[in-house]
Design a protein around this motif. Sequence first.
Motif, PDB file in Angstrom:
ATOM      1  N   PRO A  38      45.854  41.113  47.604  1.00  0.00           N
ATOM      2  CA  PRO A  38      45.536  42.034  46.506  1.00  0.00           C
ATOM      3  C   PRO A  38      46.272  41.672  45.213  1.00  0.00           C
ATOM      4  O   PRO A  38      47.379  41.121  45.241  1.00  0.00           O
ATOM      5  CB  PRO A  38      46.020  43.390  47.042  1.00  0.00           C
ATOM      6  CG  PRO A  38      46.046  43.240  48.521  1.00  0.00           C
ATOM      7  CD  PRO A  38      46.408  41.813  48.774  1.00  0.00           C
ATOM      8  N   GLN A  43      47.376  48.323  46.427  1.00  0.00           N
ATOM      9  CA  GLN A  43      46.134  47.957  47.102  1.00  0.00           C
ATOM     10  C   GLN A  43      46.411  47.523  48.536  1.00  0.00           C
ATOM     11  O   GLN A  43      47.418  46.875  48.820  1.00  0.00           O
ATOM     12  CB  GLN A  43      45.435  46.810  46.357  1.00  0.00           C
ATOM     13  CG  GLN A  43      44.699  47.237  45.109  1.00  0.00           C
ATOM     14  CD  GLN A  43      43.961  46.077  44.467  1.00  0.00           C
ATOM     15  OE1 GLN A  43      44.558  45.034  44.195  1.00  0.00           O
ATOM     16  NE2 GLN A  43      42.673  46.253  44.227  1.00  0.00           N
ATOM     17  N   ARG A 171      39.960  47.868  46.931  1.00  0.00           N
ATOM     18  CA  ARG A 171      39.606  46.654  46.195  1.00  0.00           C
ATOM     19  C   ARG A 171      38.548  47.000  45.142  1.00  0.00           C
ATOM     20  O   ARG A 171      37.971  48.067  45.137  1.00  0.00           O
ATOM     21  CB  ARG A 171      39.077  45.596  47.154  1.00  0.00           C
ATOM     22  CG  ARG A 171      40.129  45.015  48.085  1.00  0.00           C
ATOM     23  CD  ARG A 171      41.264  44.336  47.314  1.00  0.00           C
ATOM     24  NE  ARG A 171      42.104  43.545  48.168  1.00  0.00           N
ATOM     25  CZ  ARG A 171      42.162  42.201  48.149  1.00  0.00           C
ATOM     26  NH1 ARG A 171      41.412  41.515  47.306  1.00  0.00           N
ATOM     27  NH2 ARG A 171      42.970  41.554  48.962  1.00  0.00           N
TER      28      ARG A 171
END
Length: 388
Positions: A38, A43, A171
């Motif tokens: 990420p 994330q 994401r």
Amino acid sequence: MKKITLATTLTLWPIYGFAAVEFSGSLGLQQNYFLENPKFSGQKHNDSTEIVTEPEATWRGNKHSFSFKAFGRAGSEDDERNHLDVRELHWSYDNAFVDLNAGVNIVYWGVTESWHLVNIINQVDLVESIYQDEKLGQPMVNATFIRDWGNLSFYWLPVFRERVYPAVEGRYRTSPPVDNNNARYLRTDKSANQDYAIRYSHYIGNIDLGIHWFEGIGREPVLGINDVGNYLIPTYAKIRQVGIDLQLTTDAWLWKLEAIANHNLYEDYTAAVGGFEYTFFQAFDTDADIGWLLEYIHDERGESGSVFSRDVFLGTRISLNDLQDATMLLGAIVDKETRETVVKMEISRRIGKQFTLEVEGSLFSRARHALQAYEQDSMLSLRFDWHF
């Protein structure tokens, strides 16, 4: 006996005709693989296994029908991506004079492949697809009058649906992330707003034509930073939009155009997508059809208003026309100035009578400008569905 009993029960409705409820749908397992770690703090990591379901039910009588279709996803690392939505839940009445629909539905307009400018009725299901080709169900009342000179459709949209963005851990999110709980409305009231649309469609020789007018809250918000600076706040405003979509069919050629003019409180603008698709039928002495697509996207707002604003799309569509209904779409959108590129792949194939396998992928290259938030979000997903 169960079918007979159900059909008999339904005829008690004040509708003439005999029918039975038909149930269908799919239940699938999807595995996602992200190719890089990420980009942003918070994330989640690369892989996730998700369950996807799309149940459907239809009932058809004499001129009357009822449709239900839902979509659900669970198991995602992104809490916003775990959701259930009613795509369709509507009653329909059809005759030679008018088609009536009332309830929740999805309306698809447009002809191009790369970007869908005129498809404004439904809100985008952004947690499902960043390409904005997945839509949320929209409450509406729709009447379409069918004439020799064309079809004239009227839409009343009494409920506005906000766009949902990926969560902090998800994401394909922005930086900073979007606050989905504190949307603002500029000079309009969400609860009291009424949206309307009119569309005229017809075919003239080899030309399919659509012209629309829309007035209401724009489906695409303007994102602004909050006072603390840690979230983006979506702000919605009323718009007026007129648009046209055209498709000219000449032998193996499809010439396509979508164009809009949008009037709003921030910045009036025009945008267009145009190009062609050429298909080689039974290519190389096989049953396969191979199509080539080329489109140009122009949005006069530039990168400040649209991810794709001065971009070229080049792609190919392959259909093997075999018993397994195997198809592939491979395309790339390239910014002609910055050379930012996103490559999209879709492959599908039936397995037996009740199963399908789908492979999807996205690859981001030189993502330093409009696509910089997705720089490390290149991914591949495998989905296996059982159809019942």
